[in-house]
Write an enzyme that holds these catalytic residues in place. Structure first.
Site, PDB file in Angstrom:
ATOM      1  N   ASP A 229       9.689   1.206  -0.124  1.00 11.48           N
ATOM      2  CA  ASP A 229      11.570   2.476  -0.429  1.00 11.48           C
ATOM      3  C   ASP A 229      10.758   3.594   0.936  1.00 11.48           C
ATOM      4  OD1 ASP A 229      13.595   3.908  -0.001  1.00 11.48           O
ATOM      5  OD2 ASP A 229      14.297   3.346  -2.692  1.00 11.48           O
ATOM      6  N   HIS A 252      10.820   1.915   3.852  1.00 12.09           N
ATOM      7  CA  HIS A 252      11.684   2.011   4.876  1.00 12.09           C
ATOM      8  C   HIS A 252      11.637   3.546   5.591  1.00 12.09           C
ATOM      9  CE1 HIS A 252      14.883   0.222   1.162  1.00 12.09           C
ATOM     10  NE2 HIS A 252      13.920  -0.605   1.768  1.00 12.09           N
TER      11      HIS A 252
END
Ligand SMILES: *[C@@H]1O[C@H](CO)[C@@H](O)[C@H](O)[C@H]1NC(C)=O
Ligand SMILES: *[C@@H]1O[C@H](CO)[C@@H](O)[C@H](O)[C@H]1NC(C)=O
Ligand SMILES: *[C@@H]1O[C@H](CO)[C@@H](O)[C@H](O)[C@H]1NC(C)=O
Ligand SMILES: *[C@@H]1O[C@H](CO)[C@@H](O)[C@H](O)[C@H]1NC(C)=O
Ligand SMILES: *[C@@H]1O[C@H](CO)[C@@H](O)[C@H](O)[C@H]1NC(C)=O
Ligand SMILES: *[C@@H]1O[C@H](CO)[C@@H](O)[C@H](O)[C@H]1NC(C)=O
Ligand SMILES: *[C@@H]1O[C@H](CO)[C@@H](O)[C@H](O)[C@H]1NC(C)=O
Ligand SMILES: *[C@@H]1O[C@H](CO)[C@@H](O)[C@H](O)[C@H]1NC(C)=O
Ligand SMILES: *[C@@H]1O[C@H](CO)[C@@H](O)[C@H](O)[C@H]1NC(C)=O
Ligand SMILES: *[C@@H]1O[C@H](CO)[C@@H](O)[C@H](O)[C@H]1NC(C)=O
Ligand SMILES: *[C@@H]1O[C@H](CO)[C@@H](O)[C@H](O)[C@H]1NC(C)=O
Ligand SMILES: *[C@@H]1O[C@H](CO)[C@@H](O)[C@H](O)[C@H]1NC(C)=O
Length: 440
Positions: A229, A252
């Site tokens: 993430d 991410h």
């Protein structure tokens, strides 16, 4: 990414020293007695040393005693090898250095946490549980904001000032690895974070490296994050922050937002400088996500105010990133292009700078044609600049091509050193998360 809840409360999981090879399963708190805990703490002139109980018994009460007794102008030694902590370590420390392996949550001033050990969050058991429980409506966010399942954040800096964390690792994090919350002058350096699931049907979820919230003058540098993430995510009211010399794998990206989610609430992210980033195998690289406007005064999906201003990403090498450069002013409305057009964001975006980008897009992002950069604002974005951008589309090899760029409502196309094709929301979808099964 998972939305930020204002009721985030960090809880402790496990605290390991460098010599521990164990990857223990959290035991049930079995009530370490006060007498037992007191016997664990050794006092000496100028400090406290905490000796662990071993056998997966809870060292939390002993750590709390040490944090209380040696809370100011002292040294707390945690020689290890293994501390098991099953309760929130909520302490306020002043002018204190904690040697070795960390404290899970602390607040205060002039605190240094250093050493070469780390925190092992035993994430796998949490990810497994989350994979099952999310189907029952548990979002599994940190602390008290989920009624049925809340995952801990191993290390929180909350309401702290002049905090330095140096040299520790945080692995197997159940949720975000770390949060910096209502704090100023916080430095993290030489940190190693890694959280990858070994269970294919229970991926590590929401394992952001750092999230920052209502904080300023943060430095995050010389660190490695291997996760799934955001590498670093700037949540509302983060200002004067630098992120430099980072190696992020699988993340991410380094993200601003999401912002503007709550109608009428002002969210500010400004004066952020991000430099010398190696970003590998990522979903995004440099990212801004802002909700569009809203016509309902009780909206929790857009309509916020505030601004994103003076954000720079420089010397950014994005290798195998789905979307190396990605700005959206219509976050969370991926398939509703009409909404994006009709409800321009009420949060201002300006002075956004991309300098010296290299690398290539994975090819997984199919919006537009060979798109490596997408800067799409529902309101107008002012003073966006790009200099020395050399991003390719597709992995190195026969089919790699030049990357293309799409823009919506960018006022300063002439300050971008790449041709940016102007598109309206109805021409292509806004690209919130249209991955179409890519190669990454
Ligand atoms: C509970 O505490 C006892 C000692 O008081 C210890 O032997 C035992 O291992 C602990 N059990 C767990 C599950 O932590
Ligand atoms: C931490 O301590 C502060 C001050 O004592 C208290 O207000 C807060 O509720 C505590 N938080 C947790 C999670 O225990
Ligand atoms: C911390 O140290 C500073 C100076 O080094 C001193 O002024 C201050 O009083 C100390 N804080 C506490 C709580 O003792
Ligand atoms: C923290 O350190 C600074 C500089 O030494 C000092 O001025 C300040 O009083 C300290 N804060 C506390 C709460 O001790
Ligand atoms: C993997 O996660 C799933 C979903 O929670 C669970 O049912 C399964 O037991 C886990 N597998 C292992 C090997 O832990
Ligand atoms: C950039 O960051 C890397 C770590 O990712 C580091 O090895 C390198 O020295 C840094 N470069 C500069 C110029 O600081
Ligand atoms: C952010 O700061 C602004 C200005 O100080 C304030 O009005 C707003 O309420 C803050 N927002 C949050 C989410 O804390
Ligand atoms: C932009 O942000 C950087 C990083 O915090 C800061 O050093 C710089 O002074 C800011 N620039 C302006 C014009 O405010
Ligand atoms: C907001 O606008 C949508 C159409 O864009 C409309 O369907 C809805 O009724 C409006 N809501 C309010 C509260 O005005
Ligand atoms: C761009 O990045 C490369 C590699 O990181 C570096 O050698 C070069 O000096 C940078 N160029 C500019 C103009 O910043
Ligand atoms: C897509 O872009 C490439 C260059 O990157 C170009 O060669 C190709 O013709 C374009 N295809 C379409 C359908 O526009
Ligand atoms: C390159 O593109 C061609 C035509 O689309 C495709 O058949 C081939 O598999 C691609 N090669 C690689 C290495 O991706």
């Amino acid at each position: 990414m998972l939305g930020f809840s204002q009721s985030v409360v960090a809880a402790a999981t496990l605290l390991l020293a460098k010599s521990s090879l164990a990857h223990p399963t959290p035991s049930r708190y079995n009530g370490t007695s006060q007498a037992q805990a007191e016997a664990q703490v050794e006092y000496w002139n100028g400090g406290c040393t905490v000796h662990p109980l071993g056998g997966a018994q809870d060292d939390g009460p002993a750590l709390l005693i040490a944090f209380e007794k040696c809370r100011s102008n002292s040294i707390i030694n945690l020689p290890g090898p293994l501390y098991t902590v099953e309760k929130v370590l909520n302490s306020t420390l002043f002018n204190t250095t904690i040697n070795l392996d960390g404290i899970i949550q602390y607040t205060g001033e002039n605190v240094t946490l250093q050493g070469d050990g780390g925190i092992d969050g035993s994430g796998q058991v949490w990810w497994n549980a989350y994979a099952t429980l999310k189907t029952q409506g548990g979002s599994g966010v940190a602390g008290g904001s989920s009624r049925i399942f809340a995952r801990p954040i191993p290390l929180a800096v909350a309401r702290g000032k002049h905090i330095t964390v140096d040299g520790i690792s945080i692995t197997n994090s159940p949720f975000w690895h770390s949060i910096i919350f209502e704090s100023s002058y916080v430095t993290f350096k030489n940190i190693y974070m890694k959280s990858l699931s070994s269970n294919e049907s229970a991926q590590a979820a929401n394992t952001d490296g750092w999230d920052t919230y209502r904080s300023d003058h943060i430095v995050i540098r010389d660190s490695v994050v291997i996760n799934g993430d955001d590498c670093v995510s700037f949540k509302p009211n983060t200002t004067f922050t630098e992120v430099t010399n980072m190696y992020c794998d699988g993340s991410h990206g380094i993200s601003v937002g999401s912002l503007g989610q709550y109608y009428g609430v002002s969210d500010i992210v400004s004066d952020i400088y991000i430099k010398n980033i190696t970003m590998l195998n990522a979903e995004h690289g440099a990212r801004i996500k802002v909700f569009p406007g809203h016509n309902d005064t009780s909206s929790v999906s857009g309509g916020g105010t505030g601004y994103v201003r003076n954000i720079t990403w420089e010397d950014f090498d994005c290798e195998n990133c789905d979307k190396p450069i990605f700005v959206t002013g219509c976050y969370n409305y991926d398939s509703n292009t009409q909404w994006c057009q009709d409800h321009p964001s009420t949060l201002d975006i300006s002075d956004i700078n991309f300098i010296n980008f290299t690398g290539y897009a994975s090819g997984a992002y199919k919006v537009g044609n060979h798109t490596v950069g997408s800067i799409r604002c529902s309101g107008e974005c002012e003073d966006v600049t790009a200099k020395n951008i050399d991003l390719k589309w597709g992995p190195p090899g026969v089919n790699q091509t030049a990357g293309n760029y799409i823009c919506t409502n960018v006022a300063t196309l002439d300050q971008l050193d790449f041709p940016c094709q102007e598109v309206s929301y109805s021409q292509v979808d806004n690209g919130g998360s249209n991955l179409n099964g890519g190669k990454r």
